[in-house]
Design a protein around this motif. Structure first.
Motif, PDB file in Angstrom:
ATOM      1  N   GLU A 703      26.145   8.126  60.645  1.00 31.49           N
ATOM      2  CA  GLU A 703      25.800   6.656  61.174  1.00 31.49           C
ATOM      3  C   GLU A 703      24.547   6.271  60.447  1.00 31.49           C
ATOM      4  O   GLU A 703      24.333   5.126  60.205  1.00 31.49           O
ATOM      5  CB  GLU A 703      25.658   6.690  62.715  1.00 31.49           C
ATOM      6  N   TRP A 704      23.523   7.405  60.279  1.00 32.23           N
ATOM      7  CA  TRP A 704      22.604   7.035  59.828  1.00 32.23           C
ATOM      8  C   TRP A 704      22.030   7.975  58.718  1.00 32.23           C
ATOM      9  O   TRP A 704      22.617   9.209  58.726  1.00 32.23           O
ATOM     10  CB  TRP A 704      21.000   7.146  60.807  1.00 32.23           C
ATOM     11  N   SER A 705      21.325   7.477  57.583  1.00 33.78           N
ATOM     12  CA  SER A 705      21.187   8.491  56.468  1.00 33.78           C
ATOM     13  C   SER A 705      19.916   7.611  55.911  1.00 33.78           C
ATOM     14  O   SER A 705      19.828   6.364  55.879  1.00 33.78           O
ATOM     15  CB  SER A 705      22.203   8.757  55.408  1.00 33.78           C
ATOM     16  N   GLY A 706      18.970   8.483  55.201  1.00 37.08           N
ATOM     17  CA  GLY A 706      18.083   7.644  54.471  1.00 37.08           C
ATOM     18  C   GLY A 706      17.060   8.838  53.829  1.00 37.08           C
ATOM     19  O   GLY A 706      17.044   9.839  53.928  1.00 37.08           O
ATOM     20  N   ASN A 707      15.809   8.158  53.122  1.00 32.77           N
ATOM     21  CA  ASN A 707      14.926   8.928  52.431  1.00 32.77           C
ATOM     22  C   ASN A 707      13.561   8.152  52.576  1.00 32.77           C
ATOM     23  O   ASN A 707      13.423   6.900  52.537  1.00 32.77           O
ATOM     24  CB  ASN A 707      15.138   9.290  51.136  1.00 32.77           C
ATOM     25  N   LEU A 708      12.471   9.117  52.758  1.00 35.60           N
ATOM     26  CA  LEU A 708      11.141   8.673  52.630  1.00 35.60           C
ATOM     27  C   LEU A 708      10.276   9.309  51.541  1.00 35.60           C
ATOM     28  O   LEU A 708      10.544  10.689  51.519  1.00 35.60           O
ATOM     29  CB  LEU A 708      10.534   8.913  53.855  1.00 35.60           C
ATOM     30  N   ASN A 709       9.629   8.808  50.401  1.00 36.71           N
ATOM     31  CA  ASN A 709       9.046   9.294  49.474  1.00 36.71           C
ATOM     32  C   ASN A 709       7.591   8.895  49.462  1.00 36.71           C
ATOM     33  O   ASN A 709       7.430   7.787  49.296  1.00 36.71           O
ATOM     34  CB  ASN A 709       9.880   9.066  48.214  1.00 36.71           C
ATOM     35  N   LEU A 710       6.581   9.783  49.488  1.00 37.53           N
ATOM     36  CA  LEU A 710       5.028   9.668  49.350  1.00 37.53           C
ATOM     37  C   LEU A 710       4.668  10.340  48.080  1.00 37.53           C
ATOM     38  O   LEU A 710       4.819  11.547  48.072  1.00 37.53           O
ATOM     39  CB  LEU A 710       4.639  10.153  50.706  1.00 37.53           C
ATOM     40  N   THR A 711       3.835   9.560  47.410  1.00 41.53           N
ATOM     41  CA  THR A 711       3.235  10.102  46.460  1.00 41.53           C
ATOM     42  C   THR A 711       1.664   9.876  46.311  1.00 41.53           C
ATOM     43  O   THR A 711       1.253   8.559  46.455  1.00 41.53           O
ATOM     44  CB  THR A 711       3.651   9.698  44.841  1.00 41.53           C
ATOM     45  N   VAL A 712       0.792  10.729  46.505  1.00 41.85           N
ATOM     46  CA  VAL A 712      -0.645  10.641  46.136  1.00 41.85           C
ATOM     47  C   VAL A 712      -1.088  10.951  44.998  1.00 41.85           C
ATOM     48  O   VAL A 712      -0.742  12.221  44.434  1.00 41.85           O
ATOM     49  CB  VAL A 712      -1.431  11.179  47.354  1.00 41.85           C
ATOM     50  N   HIS A 713      -1.963  10.357  44.308  1.00 40.43           N
ATOM     51  CA  HIS A 713      -2.240  10.735  42.676  1.00 40.43           C
ATOM     52  C   HIS A 713      -3.657  10.042  42.487  1.00 40.43           C
ATOM     53  O   HIS A 713      -4.126   9.324  42.989  1.00 40.43           O
ATOM     54  CB  HIS A 713      -1.264   9.903  41.974  1.00 40.43           C
ATOM     55  N   GLY A 714      -4.157  10.961  41.659  1.00 37.70           N
ATOM     56  CA  GLY A 714      -5.817  10.496  41.146  1.00 37.70           C
ATOM     57  C   GLY A 714      -6.258  11.539  40.436  1.00 37.70           C
ATOM     58  O   GLY A 714      -5.750  12.457  39.866  1.00 37.70           O
ATOM     59  N   ASP A 715      -7.489  11.325  39.982  1.00 40.70           N
ATOM     60  CA  ASP A 715      -8.218  12.351  38.941  1.00 40.70           C
ATOM     61  C   ASP A 715      -8.537  13.531  39.687  1.00 40.70           C
ATOM     62  O   ASP A 715      -9.635  13.480  40.887  1.00 40.70           O
ATOM     63  CB  ASP A 715      -9.361  11.571  38.373  1.00 40.70           C
ATOM     64  N   VAL A 716      -8.501  14.584  39.464  1.00 42.72           N
ATOM     65  CA  VAL A 716      -9.147  16.086  40.173  1.00 42.72           C
ATOM     66  C   VAL A 716      -9.706  16.881  38.847  1.00 42.72           C
ATOM     67  O   VAL A 716      -8.827  17.210  37.983  1.00 42.72           O
ATOM     68  CB  VAL A 716      -7.892  16.916  40.863  1.00 42.72           C
ATOM     69  N   ALA A 717     -10.973  16.882  38.915  1.00 42.97           N
ATOM     70  CA  ALA A 717     -11.500  17.533  37.817  1.00 42.97           C
ATOM     71  C   ALA A 717     -11.155  17.309  36.474  1.00 42.97           C
ATOM     72  O   ALA A 717     -11.123  17.883  35.401  1.00 42.97           O
ATOM     73  CB  ALA A 717     -11.388  18.960  38.257  1.00 42.97           C
ATOM     74  N   GLY A 718     -10.970  16.022  36.221  1.00 42.49           N
ATOM     75  CA  GLY A 718     -10.830  15.490  35.247  1.00 42.49           C
ATOM     76  C   GLY A 718      -9.492  15.425  34.551  1.00 42.49           C
ATOM     77  O   GLY A 718      -9.078  15.023  33.472  1.00 42.49           O
ATOM     78  N   HIS A 719      -8.577  15.892  35.407  1.00 43.08           N
ATOM     79  CA  HIS A 719      -7.187  16.026  35.101  1.00 43.08           C
ATOM     80  C   HIS A 719      -6.244  15.107  36.114  1.00 43.08           C
ATOM     81  O   HIS A 719      -6.465  15.089  37.407  1.00 43.08           O
ATOM     82  CB  HIS A 719      -6.361  17.414  35.227  1.00 43.08           C
ATOM     83  N   GLU A 720      -5.438  14.289  35.553  1.00 43.15           N
ATOM     84  CA  GLU A 720      -4.579  13.370  36.303  1.00 43.15           C
ATOM     85  C   GLU A 720      -3.788  14.020  36.962  1.00 43.15           C
ATOM     86  O   GLU A 720      -2.906  14.875  36.579  1.00 43.15           O
ATOM     87  CB  GLU A 720      -3.989  12.468  35.651  1.00 43.15           C
ATOM     88  N   SER A 721      -3.659  14.261  38.664  1.00 41.49           N
ATOM     89  CA  SER A 721      -2.763  15.015  39.534  1.00 41.49           C
ATOM     90  C   SER A 721      -1.982  14.172  40.436  1.00 41.49           C
ATOM     91  O   SER A 721      -2.422  13.033  40.667  1.00 41.49           O
ATOM     92  CB  SER A 721      -3.844  16.050  40.100  1.00 41.49           C
ATOM     93  N   TYR A 722      -1.074  14.725  41.120  1.00 43.40           N
ATOM     94  CA  TYR A 722      -0.349  14.065  42.127  1.00 43.40           C
ATOM     95  C   TYR A 722       0.086  15.395  43.064  1.00 43.40           C
ATOM     96  O   TYR A 722       0.323  16.525  42.836  1.00 43.40           O
ATOM     97  CB  TYR A 722       0.923  13.467  41.395  1.00 43.40           C
ATOM     98  N   VAL A 723       0.312  14.645  44.329  1.00 43.30           N
ATOM     99  CA  VAL A 723       1.284  15.459  45.422  1.00 43.30           C
ATOM    100  C   VAL A 723       2.114  14.790  45.869  1.00 43.30           C
ATOM    101  O   VAL A 723       1.913  13.402  46.103  1.00 43.30           O
ATOM    102  CB  VAL A 723       0.185  15.920  46.536  1.00 43.30           C
ATOM    103  N   ARG A 724       3.573  15.158  45.909  1.00 48.47           N
ATOM    104  CA  ARG A 724       4.599  14.151  46.247  1.00 48.47           C
ATOM    105  C   ARG A 724       5.546  14.957  47.329  1.00 48.47           C
ATOM    106  O   ARG A 724       5.557  16.207  47.368  1.00 48.47           O
ATOM    107  CB  ARG A 724       5.762  13.973  44.970  1.00 48.47           C
ATOM    108  N   SER A 725       5.818  14.143  48.294  1.00 46.80           N
ATOM    109  CA  SER A 725       6.778  14.540  49.559  1.00 46.80           C
ATOM    110  C   SER A 725       7.944  13.834  49.681  1.00 46.80           C
ATOM    111  O   SER A 725       7.781  12.604  49.497  1.00 46.80           O
ATOM    112  CB  SER A 725       6.067  14.637  50.677  1.00 46.80           C
TER     113      SER A 725
END
Length: 809
Positions: A703-725
């Protein structure tokens, strides 16, 4: 075309939007942009500007009055979507399942569901949903083709017969291969996971211009997904190895003429096998009572019943399926069965192949063990020419070959003494597709398009072992189609579409060819045809530039299936006294569909909302019977309906956070449906009768199905980085059409953390299904066996931890 990386934080926001992979189910645009354009778009939900071709012309995703989810190659890679099964986790309304073992090869006959419309009985040429490769139907080998080096994947929901034709009864998926850009580029991925039997992937793609008018791009993939279970001898179960090569050559020989030549070759092996789960509730301990109606589907006579399941003389599941954990799953004692552990002695007959399949090109030898070997190739040409007037002509021609040899344990690991029953199947499919279209200029208020399509499929399936049954059939289809659009005002458009189709199905032989030609157990030289016109009407209103509201109505059709009534009558006349009343084939299946949609693009968000209603008439269902000493089945038409709401959206509330979401609610109901299988007969006590399922939810539909996607991104010690769930949810569903044995809902979670090591080089650590949720597959079913009832199911997918290195130069 290449996605240019940029160290600017706003450019990273755009890349993260692409990583997220959902704007109305789509990724942010991951093609041709210079740094300035990327900066301008980074802070907005600009992905509504994605161009799709779901109606055989270029349209913005925000403007097209059809529910479409679109993924760029970058978004597929960043979400680690490698096959259509994984793709369906991210698209509400789409569900892709491999075929059940023992009926066809796992790669040849995928079962695709759109918005809850799931076939109870299907064939290789007759599906409710279809996959297309650059606009050309792909019925063979779709299950083993990887989603690598694609410019875009479009998932188009709702009937699409006017523009796509073949088997788009409820929806279509279109793979569009990548092509060379105007400069040399290379990208790829290295992946490794030590989980279970080790998984890895090596993927490489490169493209280069060949002068000013031509370009060449090629790709290579070598991948293994590790087995999450083991045979009794310690060999991996469900390990899949795959090698794929592909290429696309584009050329503009003269002005306004564009040609594209594309193709691929895939060689895949696996140790795949359906597995078993033993009954969980002992005899006499199921405290449920079931009431309903039995029906004699041959005469229509109904009889009320009440069954007290506490009186079952054997173990059962009593309304609830367990998860497919390691402690529950039962597997065969060896990947390589021997005469000592095989019923009937030497299993070599199951590995020798079917003599009637000899001489078919691309058909692999039987693997000599449980599991399969599958091969497929495809060659295709797409072309278009635009006249000075703006009118255009386009065409497609393709040829596909698929061969598969597959061995399995018919006990699926569950026998009283640990023995196995080796059986095998071989499948061979050849497809030819050709299409031509003529279209008016798209800038004018009145637009039109018309064309013709030809499709032919040769299908050969042969069993190996002691019973050499075969199913040889050919499908031919010719259709004429067209569409008109009229802008009544600057904001209001009406569209009319239609396709007239003439489908032919010819069964050369179906059954055991060693029996006499007059035997009721074998069918020779039987045919069916369907002539139908399938229309769609759309009204589109655009009250603002970034708003689209639409309403549509359509009717699609599928050719009927063999009833098998004459075979059952020949084996036991009492079961079906008058086979002529059934006919040789069921009537054409029809889907009448209504949809109301709203698409909106804001400064920081984009969303799509659609409500739909579908009525499926003459849906084919199966009644299994014991006719004489032989278990067989016959098919009859039924009906069901589906209404629901579908939402997809994407938001960038800050410059460091991206949010994507998809949700589907569907209320599915069987209206005129009755069937008999082992469950109805053995558990509900129907004997030779079927059980009425009217008013119940179809099996396998959540009856129900779905998805949720979260991405946090930014500069970490001069490197572009991300965490995704990624949070991926499939709600509970039933294993039968009587709403009895329930499979609980499941929330699976994927986590990823990555950083740019250098320009164009990204390293990532990931965890897939980190909660190790083992929800059973929608095609899981029960039957009787040692110790009571048992479940046959595809093996579940366990937690996987690993690392990836992605490069783009």
């Amino acid at each position: 075309m290449k996605f240019h990386r940029n160290s600017n934080a706003k450019s990273k926001a755009l890349a993260a939007a692409s990583v997220l992979g959902l704007v109305m189910g789509a990724a942010a645009p991951a093609y041709a942009q210079d740094a300035e354009a990327a900066d301008e778009q980074a802070g907005t939900a600009s992905a509504g500007d994605i161009i799709v071709t779901a109606r055989a012309r270029e349209e913005k995703l925000i403007d097209i009055p059809v529910a479409v989810s679109a993924f760029s190659q970058e978004s597929l890679q960043q979400a680690d979507i490698a096959n259509p099964v994984e793709l369906s986790n991210y698209v509400p309304g789409l569900d892709f399942q491999q075929a059940a073992a023992g009926t066809d090869s796992p790669g040849s006959n995928p079962n695709i569901t759109f918005r809850g419309i799931r076939q109870q009985l299907s064939s290789a040429s007759n599906q409710v949903g279809a996959i297309f490769y650059d606009g050309s139907f792909l019925g063979a080998g779709a299950g083993i083709l990887t989603l690598e080096d694609l410019e875009r994947v479009e998932v188009i929901k709702g009937p699409q017969t006017a523009y796509f034709g073949r088997n788009t009864f409820a929806g279509a998926v279109n793979y569009i291969p990548a092509q060379a850009s105007d400069y040399t580029e290379m990208n790829g991925e290295l992946m490794y996971s030590p989980s279970d039997d080790d998984s890895f992937k090596i993927a490489l793609a490169a493209g280069t211009p060949l002068g000013d008018r031509a370009g060449l791009r090629f790709n290579f993939v070598r991948a293994r997904s590790g087995g999450d279970f083991e045979y009794g001898d310690g060999e991996a179960l469900n390990r899949q190895d795959k090698t794929q090569v592909g290429a696309t050559f584009t050329v503009e020989p003269v002005d306004n003429l564009n040609l594209k030549f594309s193709g691929y070759y895939v060689d895949a092996t696996d140790t795949y096998l359906n597995v078993s789960i033993d009954s969980t509730v002992p005899a006499g301990e199921c405290d449920r009572t079931v009431s309903g109606e039995y029906i004699n589907t041959a005469t229509g006579e109904r009889t009320p019943f009440t069954t007290d399941l506490s009186q079952l003389p054997y173990g059962s599941f009593c309304g609830h399926f367990p998860e497919g954990k390691d402690s529950n799953i039962l597997t065969p004692i060896s990947l390589y069965p021997t005469a000592e552990n095989s019923v009937g002695g030497d299993p070599s007959a199951s590995y020798e192949g079917n003599a009637l399949m000899d001489g078919l090109s691309l058909l692999p030898d039987m693997p000599g063990r449980f599991g399969g070997h599958h091969k497929t190739w495809r060659g295709q040409m797409n072309g278009d020419y635009t006249f000075d007037s703006g009118h255009s002509v386009s065409w497609i021609a393709s040829r596909t070959m698929f061969g598969s040899s597959y061995s399995f344990d018919q006990y699926f690991g569950l026998s009283a003494d640990g023995s196995v029953l080796p059986r095998g199947y071989q499948t061979w499919i050849k497809e030819t597709y050709a299409e031509a279209r003529f279209a008016s200029p798209q800038e004018q208020a009145f637009r039109y398009m018309f064309g013709a399509t030809h499709y032919k499929q040769d299908y050969r399936n042969g069993a190996t072992g002691p019973v050499l049954t075969v199913n040889f059939q050919d499908t031919k289809s010719f259709s004429l189609f067209g569409a008109v659009d009229l802008d009544l005002t600057d904001t209001l458009t009406i569209s009319g579409e239609g396709r007239w189709v003439h489908d032919k199905l010819f069964v050369d032989i179906n059954g055991d060819p060693t029996l006499p030609t007059d035997s009721p157990s074998v069918t020779y030289q039987s045919g069916n045809s369907m002539k139908k016109f399938m229309p769609r009407a759309i009204v589109t209103w655009k009250p603002a530039l970034d708003t689209t509201i639409y309403a549509s109505w359509s009717r699609s059709a599928l050719i009927g299936e063999q009833t098998n009534a004459a075979v059952v009558h020949g084996l036991d006349p009492e079961l079906i006294p008058d086979p002529d009343a059934f006919g040789d084939f069921t009537p054409p299946q029809t889907n009448t569909s209504y949809e109301l949609g709203w698409k909106q693009q804001l400064d920081w968000a984009t969303f799509s909302l659609a409500g739909f209603y579908m009525k499926w008439d003459n849906q084919v269902f199966r009644t299994t019977v014991l006719a004489g000493t032989q278990t067989t089945s016959y098919a009859l038409p039924g009906a069901s309906e589906y209404k629901g709401i579908e939402f997809e959206g994407f938001a960038t509330p800050t410059d460091w956070l991206n949010i994507g979401a998809g949700l589907l609610w569907v209320d599915a109901e069987l209206l005129d449906y009755a069937a008999r299988s082992s469950f109805e007969s053995a558990v509900l006590g129907s004997g030779t009768l079927a059980v009425v399922s009217d008013g119940y939810r179809p099996k396998g539909v959540s009856e129900w199905s779905g998805n949720l996607n979260l991405t946090v991104h930014g500069d970490v010690a001069g490197h572009e980085s991300y965490v995704r769930s990624d949070f991926l949810y499939r709600g509970s569903f039933y294993a039968e059409n009587q709403e009895f044995n329930k499979i609980d809902g499941a929330l699976k979670i994927n986590l990823r953390a990555g950083t740019d090591l250098a320009e164009g080089l990204t390293f990532e650590l990931y965890g897939k299904n980190i909660t190790d949720n083992r929800q059973l597959d929608p095609i899981a079913f029960t039957t009787s066996g040692p110790n009571g009832r048992k479940i046959f199911t595809p093996p579940t997918i366990a937690r996987e931890l690993g690392a990836r290195l992605m490069f783009n130069f």
